[in-house]
Design a protein around this motif. Sequence first.
Motif, PDB file in Angstrom:
ATOM      1  N   SER A 179     -62.036 -34.225   6.284  1.00  0.00           N
ATOM      2  CA  SER A 179     -60.687 -34.399   5.741  1.00  0.00           C
ATOM      3  C   SER A 179     -60.067 -35.735   6.108  1.00  0.00           C
ATOM      4  O   SER A 179     -58.909 -36.012   5.740  1.00  0.00           O
ATOM      5  CB  SER A 179     -59.775 -33.268   6.247  1.00  0.00           C
ATOM      6  OG  SER A 179     -60.276 -31.998   5.894  1.00  0.00           O
ATOM      7  N   LEU A 180     -60.817 -36.570   6.815  1.00  0.00           N
ATOM      8  CA  LEU A 180     -60.271 -37.820   7.343  1.00  0.00           C
ATOM      9  C   LEU A 180     -59.773 -38.726   6.211  1.00  0.00           C
ATOM     10  O   LEU A 180     -60.502 -39.027   5.267  1.00  0.00           O
ATOM     11  CB  LEU A 180     -61.341 -38.533   8.167  1.00  0.00           C
ATOM     12  CG  LEU A 180     -60.865 -39.618   9.141  1.00  0.00           C
ATOM     13  CD1 LEU A 180     -59.900 -39.038  10.159  1.00  0.00           C
ATOM     14  CD2 LEU A 180     -62.060 -40.254   9.843  1.00  0.00           C
ATOM     15  N   LYS A 181     -58.525 -39.171   6.374  1.00  0.00           N
ATOM     16  CA  LYS A 181     -57.925 -40.070   5.391  1.00  0.00           C
ATOM     17  C   LYS A 181     -57.687 -41.472   5.942  1.00  0.00           C
ATOM     18  O   LYS A 181     -57.846 -42.452   5.210  1.00  0.00           O
ATOM     19  CB  LYS A 181     -56.591 -39.489   4.898  1.00  0.00           C
ATOM     20  CG  LYS A 181     -56.724 -38.210   4.082  1.00  0.00           C
ATOM     21  CD  LYS A 181     -55.355 -37.752   3.574  1.00  0.00           C
ATOM     22  CE  LYS A 181     -55.481 -36.504   2.715  1.00  0.00           C
ATOM     23  NZ  LYS A 181     -54.157 -36.056   2.208  1.00  0.00           N
ATOM     24  N   SER A 182     -57.284 -41.552   7.197  1.00  0.00           N
ATOM     25  CA  SER A 182     -56.961 -42.857   7.781  1.00  0.00           C
ATOM     26  C   SER A 182     -57.713 -43.034   9.087  1.00  0.00           C
ATOM     27  O   SER A 182     -57.587 -42.194   9.991  1.00  0.00           O
ATOM     28  CB  SER A 182     -55.451 -42.978   8.028  1.00  0.00           C
ATOM     29  OG  SER A 182     -54.722 -42.847   6.828  1.00  0.00           O
ATOM     30  N   LEU A 183     -58.467 -44.132   9.198  1.00  0.00           N
ATOM     31  CA  LEU A 183     -59.307 -44.386  10.365  1.00  0.00           C
ATOM     32  C   LEU A 183     -58.983 -45.773  10.912  1.00  0.00           C
ATOM     33  O   LEU A 183     -59.144 -46.780  10.225  1.00  0.00           O
ATOM     34  CB  LEU A 183     -60.781 -44.310   9.974  1.00  0.00           C
ATOM     35  CG  LEU A 183     -61.812 -44.582  11.075  1.00  0.00           C
ATOM     36  CD1 LEU A 183     -61.683 -43.583  12.209  1.00  0.00           C
ATOM     37  CD2 LEU A 183     -63.223 -44.567  10.489  1.00  0.00           C
TER      38      LEU A 183
ATOM     39  N   SER B  52     -65.311 -38.816   1.699  1.00  0.00           N
ATOM     40  CA  SER B  52     -64.803 -38.862   0.327  1.00  0.00           C
ATOM     41  C   SER B  52     -63.274 -38.818   0.243  1.00  0.00           C
ATOM     42  O   SER B  52     -62.711 -39.167  -0.793  1.00  0.00           O
ATOM     43  CB  SER B  52     -65.387 -37.692  -0.471  1.00  0.00           C
ATOM     44  OG  SER B  52     -65.032 -36.455   0.146  1.00  0.00           O
ATOM     45  N   GLN B  53     -62.609 -38.403   1.325  1.00  0.00           N
ATOM     46  CA  GLN B  53     -61.155 -38.307   1.288  1.00  0.00           C
ATOM     47  C   GLN B  53     -60.459 -39.533   1.874  1.00  0.00           C
ATOM     48  O   GLN B  53     -59.233 -39.639   1.809  1.00  0.00           O
ATOM     49  CB  GLN B  53     -60.698 -37.060   2.064  1.00  0.00           C
ATOM     50  CG  GLN B  53     -61.249 -35.748   1.537  1.00  0.00           C
ATOM     51  CD  GLN B  53     -60.860 -35.526   0.085  1.00  0.00           C
ATOM     52  OE1 GLN B  53     -59.688 -35.639  -0.285  1.00  0.00           O
ATOM     53  NE2 GLN B  53     -61.851 -35.201  -0.741  1.00  0.00           N
ATOM     54  N   ILE B  54     -61.236 -40.440   2.432  1.00  0.00           N
ATOM     55  CA  ILE B  54     -60.614 -41.526   3.187  1.00  0.00           C
ATOM     56  C   ILE B  54     -59.959 -42.549   2.260  1.00  0.00           C
ATOM     57  O   ILE B  54     -60.483 -42.882   1.190  1.00  0.00           O
ATOM     58  CB  ILE B  54     -61.656 -42.202   4.108  1.00  0.00           C
ATOM     59  CG1 ILE B  54     -60.947 -42.919   5.251  1.00  0.00           C
ATOM     60  CG2 ILE B  54     -62.564 -43.153   3.346  1.00  0.00           C
ATOM     61  CD1 ILE B  54     -61.820 -43.162   6.444  1.00  0.00           C
TER      62      ILE B  54
ATOM     63  N   LEU C 100     -66.520 -43.577  -1.686  1.00  0.00           N
ATOM     64  CA  LEU C 100     -65.143 -43.679  -1.197  1.00  0.00           C
ATOM     65  C   LEU C 100     -64.183 -43.889  -2.356  1.00  0.00           C
ATOM     66  O   LEU C 100     -63.509 -44.910  -2.470  1.00  0.00           O
ATOM     67  CB  LEU C 100     -65.029 -44.812  -0.180  1.00  0.00           C
ATOM     68  CG  LEU C 100     -66.050 -44.798   0.968  1.00  0.00           C
ATOM     69  CD1 LEU C 100     -65.750 -45.908   1.962  1.00  0.00           C
ATOM     70  CD2 LEU C 100     -66.054 -43.444   1.673  1.00  0.00           C
ATOM     71  N   SER C 101     -64.083 -42.904  -3.203  1.00  0.00           N
ATOM     72  CA  SER C 101     -63.325 -43.056  -4.448  1.00  0.00           C
ATOM     73  C   SER C 101     -61.822 -43.180  -4.206  1.00  0.00           C
ATOM     74  O   SER C 101     -61.093 -43.671  -5.073  1.00  0.00           O
ATOM     75  CB  SER C 101     -63.610 -41.875  -5.376  1.00  0.00           C
ATOM     76  OG  SER C 101     -63.238 -40.654  -4.745  1.00  0.00           O
TER      77      SER C 101
END
Length: 633
Positions: A102-106, A124-126, A148-149
Amino acid sequence: MSLSHLYLSDNNLEGIPDALWNITSLSFVIIPYNQLQDLDLSENILSGRVPNLSLCPSLISLFLNNNMFNRSLDLRLPNLQILDLSKNILSGRVPNFSSCPSLKSLYLNNNLFNGLTKSMGYLSQIDTIILHSNHLEGIISEAHLFNLSKLQVLDLSFNSNLSVRINSSWNPPFQLETLHLASCKLGPYFPKWLQKQKRVKSLDISDAKICDSIPSWFWGSIEMCSMLNMSYNQIHGVIPDLSSVLPLLVINLSFNEFNGSLPLLPPDTSDINFSGNKFSGTIFNSCYLRNLHFLDLSDNLFSTQIPRDCFINLMSLDYLNLANNNFSGKIPNPTDLVCLVNSLHLRNNSFTGEIPRSLKDCSDLVVLDLGENNFDGTIPSWLGQSMAELAVLSLKSNNLHGSLPSSLCRLQKLQVLDISINSISGTIPKCLKNFTMLRTKIEPKSMDYRFFIRGNGTWSYDSAYIMWKGNEAKYASTLQLLTLIDLSSNNLIGEIPREVTSLVGLVALNLSRNNLVGSIPHDIGRLEFLNFLDFSRNKLAGGIPPTLAQLSHLGVLDLSFNNLSGKIPWNNHLQTFEASVYMGNPGLCGLPLVLKPCPKDKTPIDNVDEMNNQEHDNIFKSGGFYPYISRDI
């Protein structure tokens, strides 16, 4: 009431007990610990391994930034959306985050990571990946980015050994809004895959080893771009009309090989840096931008005069740098000028006439550099009356004459005064003791915000060219630590005022090539931070003060070609200087002038013999000679 937020940031935690991560409930809370959604332990001094938080599967955001963690851990947090591990000392390869689907921001910037894994391509959620300022090396290709859409922000800047190699025919599944690849290996050719990025708002490909021209399609693809930085490459060609790129606020094309005239820019452009290129012609296109506050056109090929109306508009900027061109003529002197400029760099041009009185209204000036032009007349007294914030004043290499106005002493915040290579006469005013900033030591860790300028979309250091140890150099980050007075190569007379020794914060003092008389101030040793001292080619007489030997930081000393006499103090730090420092003073004697011993001194040969005889006697007295004889027997 459920516990869903735990904030422990900005403390002095040095560790967290392992038991904290193992308990399933807290004594003062009924709800199980595994319901925790947000955990912030940032800005502490936590070290060691990143804690195992597998017992907190509900975590949505985790902030461990600004600590001292040095070992990473593959996290298994299926609901985690925001992870910030920036500004630690984590090393090795970037961890596998596939167990955080679920990672969006790294945020992994400002660590010591040295490699990427292709597993990143499965997030895919980042939408945000920040990896700048690491030690990444190797190649990043479409294999790292293929799924990484939703990616909108990608920052890999300042990884100088990281090569970006993406096939020009690849059709990225994402539309980036922020792409920062500064100091990565992106060149030598201009990256064609950028043609398909139509939503970029911030693009930084500075120092990316690009040696190419900009393809025509590029300018049409940045119609949404507000910040463009392509500085420090070897990009060449002519810049087209960019006035239709309406969002463009910040444009930095410095230190490339662009030529031709300045392009038309959008009316709301605020920051322009075209320095270090081959632009020529007029600067008309940058004169009438209504929101402009930063303009750097230095180090180009401009050779024109500045129209009056243009000058009036430019003096309302915060920062104006036209240095190292060939601008000519008199600087306009309008009576209706509204001057807001903080930093004005006009050095190394061909400006003529007197220093314009219109600058009197520039009360916010911190840096004023008019050096290496053809200004004439006297130094105006108003320079010291209306510029209370002035820290750097350079009038070097002009045709100025007359005396030094005492009003200069009102510049209490002055740190750098360079009036060298003119025809200034008269005496050095004693009131220079009023330079308050030079009367105290400047601490290296102190921060003088006068030297910060906002330009190119960020805060940076102002700069100035300073003659240091015979070489002219550009000082930026260390400018606020530099304290210097250079009055060399003028026609100054009289004595060196004793008051100069009250400026105990001075790092450099150059009074060479004048007609100064009298003696060197006997308490010159008070200037304990001096690194550069040049009194050469004057008419100074008397002896060299013994206190000169107290200047332990002195790296350059020149007292040559005066009328100094007596024995050279030959102790402590002075022993490191060569004879050339004292040459041209017929009355000086003693070391290091080996051919001019003082009358009561031994000759150099006698000294050597005496030393050998003393050493011979010491051997006998210590008994060291006799064992040697006995061993031979």
